[in-house]
Motif scaffolding. Structure first.
Motif, mmCIF file in Angstrom:
data_model
loop_
_atom_site.group_PDB
_atom_site.id
_atom_site.type_symbol
_atom_site.label_atom_id
_atom_site.label_comp_id
_atom_site.label_asym_id
_atom_site.label_seq_id
_atom_site.Cartn_x
_atom_site.Cartn_y
_atom_site.Cartn_z
ATOM 1 N N LEU A 70 0.830 -1.193 0.000
ATOM 2 C CA LEU A 70 0.000 0.000 0.000
ATOM 3 C C LEU A 70 0.873 1.255 0.000
ATOM 4 N N TYR A 71 0.602 2.137 -0.902
ATOM 5 C CA TYR A 71 1.345 3.402 -0.931
ATOM 6 C C TYR A 71 0.504 4.441 -1.666
ATOM 7 N N MET A 72 0.924 5.682 -1.524
ATOM 8 C CA MET A 72 0.287 6.800 -2.225
ATOM 9 C C MET A 72 1.370 7.701 -2.783
ATOM 10 N N SER A 73 1.024 8.464 -3.784
ATOM 11 C CA SER A 73 1.936 9.458 -4.340
ATOM 12 C C SER A 73 1.384 10.848 -4.030
ATOM 13 N N CYS A 74 2.262 11.725 -3.574
ATOM 14 C CA CYS A 74 1.861 13.100 -3.278
ATOM 15 C C CYS A 74 1.426 13.784 -4.566
ATOM 16 N N SER A 75 0.300 14.460 -4.509
ATOM 17 C CA SER A 75 -0.215 15.131 -5.697
ATOM 18 C C SER A 75 0.607 16.356 -6.079
ATOM 19 N N GLU A 76 1.505 16.820 -5.193
ATOM 20 C CA GLU A 76 2.320 17.982 -5.491
ATOM 21 C C GLU A 76 3.711 17.584 -5.999
ATOM 22 N N CYS A 77 4.435 16.845 -5.170
ATOM 23 C CA CYS A 77 5.816 16.504 -5.516
ATOM 24 C C CYS A 77 5.976 15.067 -6.009
ATOM 25 N N ARG A 78 4.906 14.301 -6.051
ATOM 26 C CA ARG A 78 4.916 12.910 -6.523
ATOM 27 C C ARG A 78 5.758 11.991 -5.668
ATOM 28 N N ALA A 79 6.073 12.385 -4.425
ATOM 29 C CA ALA A 79 6.851 11.523 -3.531
ATOM 30 C C ALA A 79 5.962 10.390 -3.022
ATOM 31 N N PRO A 80 6.499 9.164 -2.888
ATOM 32 C CA PRO A 80 5.682 8.048 -2.371
ATOM 33 C C PRO A 80 5.447 8.193 -0.873
ATOM 34 N N MET A 81 4.269 7.815 -0.417
ATOM 35 C CA MET A 81 3.896 7.860 1.009
ATOM 36 C C MET A 81 3.396 6.474 1.395
ATOM 37 N N ARG A 82 4.030 5.871 2.439
ATOM 38 C CA ARG A 82 3.672 4.533 2.873
ATOM 39 C C ARG A 82 3.151 4.490 4.307
ATOM 40 N N GLU A 83 3.298 5.597 5.049
ATOM 41 C CA GLU A 83 2.846 5.601 6.432
ATOM 42 C C GLU A 83 1.634 6.514 6.641
ATOM 43 N N LYS A 84 1.754 7.805 6.328
ATOM 44 C CA LYS A 84 0.664 8.748 6.553
ATOM 45 C C LYS A 84 0.592 9.738 5.399
ATOM 46 N N TYR A 85 -0.553 10.387 5.313
ATOM 47 C CA TYR A 85 -0.770 11.379 4.266
ATOM 48 C C TYR A 85 -1.771 12.416 4.763
ATOM 49 N N PHE A 86 -1.851 13.537 4.055
ATOM 50 C CA PHE A 86 -2.843 14.576 4.309
ATOM 51 C C PHE A 86 -3.772 14.654 3.108
ATOM 52 N N SER A 87 -4.987 15.118 3.372
ATOM 53 C CA SER A 87 -5.970 15.252 2.302
ATOM 54 C C SER A 87 -6.209 16.728 2.029
ATOM 55 N N MET A 88 -5.912 17.161 0.816
ATOM 56 C CA MET A 88 -6.160 18.524 0.373
ATOM 57 C C MET A 88 -7.156 18.491 -0.783
ATOM 58 N N ASN A 89 -8.414 18.833 -0.476
ATOM 59 C CA ASN A 89 -9.474 18.768 -1.476
ATOM 60 C C ASN A 89 -9.540 17.389 -2.133
ATOM 61 N N GLU A 90 -9.462 16.368 -1.277
ATOM 62 C CA GLU A 90 -9.534 14.957 -1.714
ATOM 63 C C GLU A 90 -8.361 14.572 -2.589
ATOM 64 N N ARG A 91 -7.236 15.238 -2.424
ATOM 65 C CA ARG A 91 -5.997 14.861 -3.092
ATOM 66 C C ARG A 91 -4.962 14.511 -2.036
ATOM 67 N N PRO A 92 -4.233 13.426 -2.199
ATOM 68 C CA PRO A 92 -3.221 13.066 -1.198
ATOM 69 C C PRO A 92 -2.039 14.027 -1.240
ATOM 70 N N MET A 93 -1.499 14.329 -0.070
ATOM 71 C CA MET A 93 -0.397 15.273 0.014
ATOM 72 C C MET A 93 0.530 14.847 1.140
ATOM 73 N N CYS A 94 1.824 15.002 0.923
ATOM 74 C CA CYS A 94 2.804 14.592 1.913
ATOM 75 C C CYS A 94 2.990 15.688 2.956
ATOM 76 N N ALA A 95 3.704 15.342 4.020
ATOM 77 C CA ALA A 95 3.930 16.301 5.110
ATOM 78 C C ALA A 95 4.848 17.441 4.684
ATOM 79 N N LYS A 96 5.627 17.252 3.645
ATOM 80 C CA LYS A 96 6.527 18.305 3.183
ATOM 81 C C LYS A 96 5.782 19.392 2.426
ATOM 82 N N CYS A 97 4.772 19.027 1.661
ATOM 83 C CA CYS A 97 4.022 19.987 0.850
ATOM 84 C C CYS A 97 2.828 20.585 1.594
ATOM 85 N N CYS A 98 2.464 20.030 2.720
ATOM 86 C CA CYS A 98 1.272 20.470 3.436
ATOM 87 C C CYS A 98 1.398 21.862 4.081
#
Length: 279
Positions: A23-51
């Motif tokens: 299971l993983y996600m890609s940040c909608s801003e920087c395309r970095a993979p996320m395997r532990e946690k993510y943020f939701s920005m207008n129903e788009r996944p986002m990493c802690a760096k771009c949030c």
């Protein structure tokens, strides 16, 4: 006994359930993979760096005291606009038409810069209100000064005229008194004229008091004074002035237009849970 042995074998500690490495996600801003946690920005996944940059923009727009801070920025530009209007109207009155649109533009531009590009409808209303208040004060101050100068000038002219008329009246009265003394008549022919002049002087304050407008009409005239102020230099110039006034308000509205942008930030969520499914 065998039963107990079997139970002890089943009670041996088992390792905790590990997260699914698939299971993983890609940040909608920087395309970095996320395997532990993510943020939701207008129903788009986002990493802690771009949030944080989005969180900062939301705080600058919807945070406590945000509207006061942004309003202060717009009010400072409006104050500069008032000074510019007063100076231009004082020295080159027809040039006021060229000052209106930049005032509205820069008020909205400064407020939008303070909002970091994320605006809502209430800031558009605030920008238009500040722009109109700038015009209201900027046109009212020179009008008050011009009215005060006109009153002083009329008072001086009236004093000069009254002095001249009083001198002429005294001379005529002296000549008539001398003639009456020669004919043995002590009556004063100008007594009727004096009484009429006194009646007219007493009636003048009552007439002036009857011409006073009420507070409601005075408030309406004051509210629309910027529009009336643009109608002083002929039909063509008045039409251009009114259009410039409206376009300046439109610029204040346009420069603070967020174009329907809505930032909805939530999280953090564990990958595989929350509003956005993992891959």
């Amino acid at each position: 006994m065998s039963y107990i042995t079997k139970s002890r074998e089943t009670m041996v500690d088992q390792p905790a359930e590990a997260p699914d490495a698939a299971l993983y996600m890609s940040c909608s801003e920087c395309r970095a993979p996320m395997r532990e946690k993510y943020f939701s920005m207008n129903e788009r996944p986002m990493c802690a760096k771009c949030c944080p940059k989005y969180a900062r923009r939301i705080k600058r727009t919807d945070g406590p005291g945000a509207i006061w801070r942004v309003g202060l920025q717009g009010a400072l530009v409006a104050l500069v606009g008032v000074v510019a209007l007063v100076v231009v109207i004082k020295f080159v009155p027809p040039a006021r038409i060229f000052v209106l649109i930049p005032i509205g533009y820069y008020i909205g531009k400064r407020m939008m810069s303070s909002l970091d590009g994320y605006s809502t409808r209430r800031y558009q209303y605030l920008a238009v209100t500040l722009t109109y208040m700038c015009f209201l004060i900027g046109f009212t101050i020179p009008a008050i000064g011009a009215e005060r100068e006109a009153r002083n000038r009329r008072a001086e002219n009236r004093a000069k005229m009254q002095g001249t008329l009083a001198t002429e009246t005294d001379a005529i009265r002296d000549e008539l008194a001398a003639l009456n003394a020669q004919h043995g008549n002590s009556a004063t022919p100008l007594s009727g004229e004096r009484s009429r002049s006194e009646q007219q002087a007493a009636a003048a304050p009552r007439k002036a008091a009857g011409n006073d407008i009420g507070p409601g009409l005075a408030f309406v005239l004051l509210l629309f004074s910027p529009v009336f102020a643009m109608m002083q230099f002929g039909m063509m110039a008045s039409a251009m002035g009114v259009m410039a006034l409206g376009y300046a308000l439109y610029q204040a509205w346009k420069q603070t237009d967020g174009e329907g942008m809505v930032l909805d930030l939530s999280g953090p969520f564990r990958v595989g849970k929350g509003p956005i499914p993992a891959r």
